[in-house]
Motif scaffolding. Structure first.
Motif, mmCIF file in Angstrom:
data_model
loop_
_atom_site.group_PDB
_atom_site.id
_atom_site.type_symbol
_atom_site.label_atom_id
_atom_site.label_comp_id
_atom_site.label_asym_id
_atom_site.label_seq_id
_atom_site.Cartn_x
_atom_site.Cartn_y
_atom_site.Cartn_z
ATOM 1 N N ARG A 181 43.515 29.140 54.137
ATOM 2 C CA ARG A 181 42.441 28.405 54.829
ATOM 3 C C ARG A 181 41.924 27.223 54.014
ATOM 4 N NH1 ARG A 181 41.020 33.749 55.269
ATOM 5 N NH2 ARG A 181 39.380 33.493 53.702
ATOM 6 N N GLU A 182 42.269 27.173 52.739
ATOM 7 C CA GLU A 182 41.722 26.134 51.869
ATOM 8 C C GLU A 182 42.379 24.776 52.106
ATOM 9 O OE1 GLU A 182 39.175 27.114 50.371
ATOM 10 O OE2 GLU A 182 39.521 29.268 50.350
ATOM 11 N N VAL A 183 41.598 23.736 51.820
ATOM 12 C CA VAL A 183 42.119 22.370 51.704
ATOM 13 C C VAL A 183 41.799 21.940 50.278
ATOM 14 C CG1 VAL A 183 42.052 20.001 52.550
ATOM 15 C CG2 VAL A 183 41.733 21.906 54.151
ATOM 16 N N ILE A 184 42.824 21.815 49.474
ATOM 17 C CA ILE A 184 42.673 21.549 48.046
ATOM 18 C C ILE A 184 42.585 20.050 47.803
ATOM 19 C CG2 ILE A 184 43.777 21.791 45.780
ATOM 20 C CD1 ILE A 184 45.293 24.228 46.989
ATOM 21 N N GLY A 185 41.558 19.628 47.095
ATOM 22 C CA GLY A 185 41.427 18.229 46.705
ATOM 23 C C GLY A 185 41.977 18.029 45.305
ATOM 24 N N ASN A 186 43.002 17.208 45.184
ATOM 25 C CA ASN A 186 43.587 16.941 43.864
ATOM 26 C C ASN A 186 43.058 15.633 43.310
ATOM 27 O OD1 ASN A 186 46.025 15.103 42.630
ATOM 28 N ND2 ASN A 186 45.818 17.086 41.613
ATOM 29 N N GLU A 210 45.481 17.847 49.395
ATOM 30 C CA GLU A 210 45.158 16.444 49.655
ATOM 31 C C GLU A 210 45.064 15.707 48.315
ATOM 32 O OE1 GLU A 210 44.842 14.639 52.308
ATOM 33 O OE2 GLU A 210 44.677 16.068 53.966
ATOM 34 N N VAL A 211 45.896 14.668 48.155
ATOM 35 C CA VAL A 211 45.873 13.854 46.940
ATOM 36 C C VAL A 211 44.794 12.784 47.114
ATOM 37 C CG1 VAL A 211 47.203 12.388 45.394
ATOM 38 C CG2 VAL A 211 48.332 14.267 46.624
ATOM 39 N N ASN A 228 34.805 14.854 52.497
ATOM 40 C CA ASN A 228 34.259 15.447 53.720
ATOM 41 C C ASN A 228 35.136 15.125 54.929
ATOM 42 O OD1 ASN A 228 32.064 16.688 52.475
ATOM 43 N ND2 ASN A 228 30.750 14.887 52.703
ATOM 44 N N GLN A 229 35.631 13.890 54.998
ATOM 45 C CA GLN A 229 36.506 13.499 56.106
ATOM 46 C C GLN A 229 37.787 14.332 56.119
ATOM 47 O OE1 GLN A 229 37.233 9.290 55.668
ATOM 48 N NE2 GLN A 229 35.047 8.780 55.702
ATOM 49 N N ARG A 230 38.298 14.644 54.940
ATOM 50 C CA ARG A 230 39.542 15.400 54.827
ATOM 51 C C ARG A 230 39.319 16.916 54.850
ATOM 52 N NH1 ARG A 230 44.478 12.273 54.605
ATOM 53 N NH2 ARG A 230 43.662 10.177 54.991
ATOM 54 N N GLY A 231 38.080 17.326 54.898
ATOM 55 C CA GLY A 231 37.776 18.746 54.991
ATOM 56 C C GLY A 231 38.061 19.529 53.735
ATOM 57 N N ILE A 232 37.900 18.895 52.568
ATOM 58 C CA ILE A 232 38.182 19.560 51.292
ATOM 59 C C ILE A 232 37.262 20.765 51.127
ATOM 60 C CG2 ILE A 232 38.265 19.284 48.784
ATOM 61 C CD1 ILE A 232 40.319 17.586 50.314
ATOM 62 N N THR A 233 37.858 21.912 50.802
ATOM 63 C CA THR A 233 37.079 23.133 50.577
ATOM 64 C C THR A 233 37.140 23.609 49.136
ATOM 65 O OG1 THR A 233 38.961 24.562 51.129
ATOM 66 C CG2 THR A 233 37.496 23.908 52.939
ATOM 67 N N TYR A 234 38.100 23.064 48.366
ATOM 68 C CA TYR A 234 38.281 23.508 46.977
ATOM 69 C C TYR A 234 38.642 22.301 46.119
ATOM 70 C CZ TYR A 234 41.008 24.929 42.898
ATOM 71 O OH TYR A 234 41.512 25.023 41.619
ATOM 72 N N ILE A 235 38.003 22.208 44.960
ATOM 73 C CA ILE A 235 38.387 21.205 43.966
ATOM 74 C C ILE A 235 38.031 21.746 42.596
ATOM 75 C CG2 ILE A 235 36.202 19.894 43.993
ATOM 76 C CD1 ILE A 235 38.036 17.338 43.806
ATOM 77 N N CYS A 236 38.858 21.454 41.627
ATOM 78 C CA CYS A 236 38.618 21.907 40.255
ATOM 79 C C CYS A 236 38.094 20.726 39.445
ATOM 80 C CB CYS A 236 39.910 22.458 39.646
ATOM 81 S SG CYS A 236 39.687 23.167 38.009
#
Length: 250
Positions: A181-186, A210-211, A228-236
């Motif tokens: 379910r996650e959208v990972i922001g790199n 998502e890069v 927010n537009q890309r729906g990022i749910t996780y970022i480190c």
């Protein structure tokens, strides 16, 4: 023991039409990414064989993920190089790696001519229709090599194994309850070891990667809007970056 490519195959079977990796311009589904990686692997095998280091100039976008996976499907391990580093440092890391092949994008051709014109250079445009089969992989086999910063001397190449990466990713995903379910922001550059979490979490869980555009890194408000537009749910992020976002109250 299953390895990460086998797990990725299972993920691609479960979510063939789901976005696997995207950037500001476009995206690849899991089935597209798998097919491209297998086709790229066939070309790499023809040029390099198996069990060798292959350098990848890590342009910031979805294509770098396809090149990484192409190297792995060929039974080799990848060495990410930052194309924006000084040429002398790129050459030093390339020569230290003893790589027999360079991968990148069309934008890297001029750099390659200055770096090592005699070493074969491939882009995704070089792949054909033939697909490589699954390589025989053992847990202790290297999956990638990254270089230290060199702050205490000459940069050193550090190898990571399939088994070590899988153990870490499996524990990490379980501890933080990360799923498909996650959208990972790199945001971490691909030549840093920490960025590997993003790629392998995508492969392991079926999450979307998502890069994030590098030009937004110095513009926090625009970056948050884009996330927010890309729906990022996780970022480190490091704590200082998270604290900055909290202070902005966005």
């Amino acid at each position: 023991m299953r390895h990460l490519l086998q797990i990725f195959e299972e993920t691609a079977e479960r979510f063939p039409d789901k976005k696997a990796v995207g950037d500001q311009e476009d995206s690849y589904t899991f089935s597209e990414l798998r097919q491209m990686a297998r086709r790229m692997a066939a070309v790499i095998l023809d040029k390099a064989g198996r069990g060798r280091p292959v350098c990848v100039l890590v342009n910031r976008g979805k294509d770098t993920m396809a090149l990484f996976l192409g190297v792995l499907y060929s039974g080799n391990f990848y060495v990410p190089l930052d194309p924006d580093m000084p040429l002398a440092k790129i050459r030093d890391e390339f020569e230290t790696s003893e790589a027999c092949l360079l991968l990148g994008g069309d934008e890297n051709r001029e750099l390659i001519e200055s770096l090592s014109p005699d070493v074969p250079f491939l882009t995704l445009k070089d792949m054909g229709q033939q697909e490589a089969s699954m390589p025989d992989i053992h847990p202790e086999d290297p999956i990638y090599m990254v270089f230290t910063s060199g702050s205490t001397g000459k940069p050193k190449g550090i190898l990571k194994s399939y088994g070590a990466v899988l153990d870490f990713i499996a524990s990490y995903a379980e501890h933080f309850d990360l799923t498909d379910r996650e959208v990972i922001g790199n945001q971490t550059p691909f030549f840093f070891d920490a960025s590997a979490k993003d790629l392998y979490l995508m492969m392991y869980t079926g999450a979307t990667l998502e890069v994030l555009p590098s030009e937004m890194f110095i513009l926090p408000l625009r970056l948050i809007d884009y996330m927010n537009q890309r729906g990022i749910t996780y970022i480190c992020w490091v704590p200082t970056a998270l604290a900055l976002v909290i202070q902005m109250k966005v």
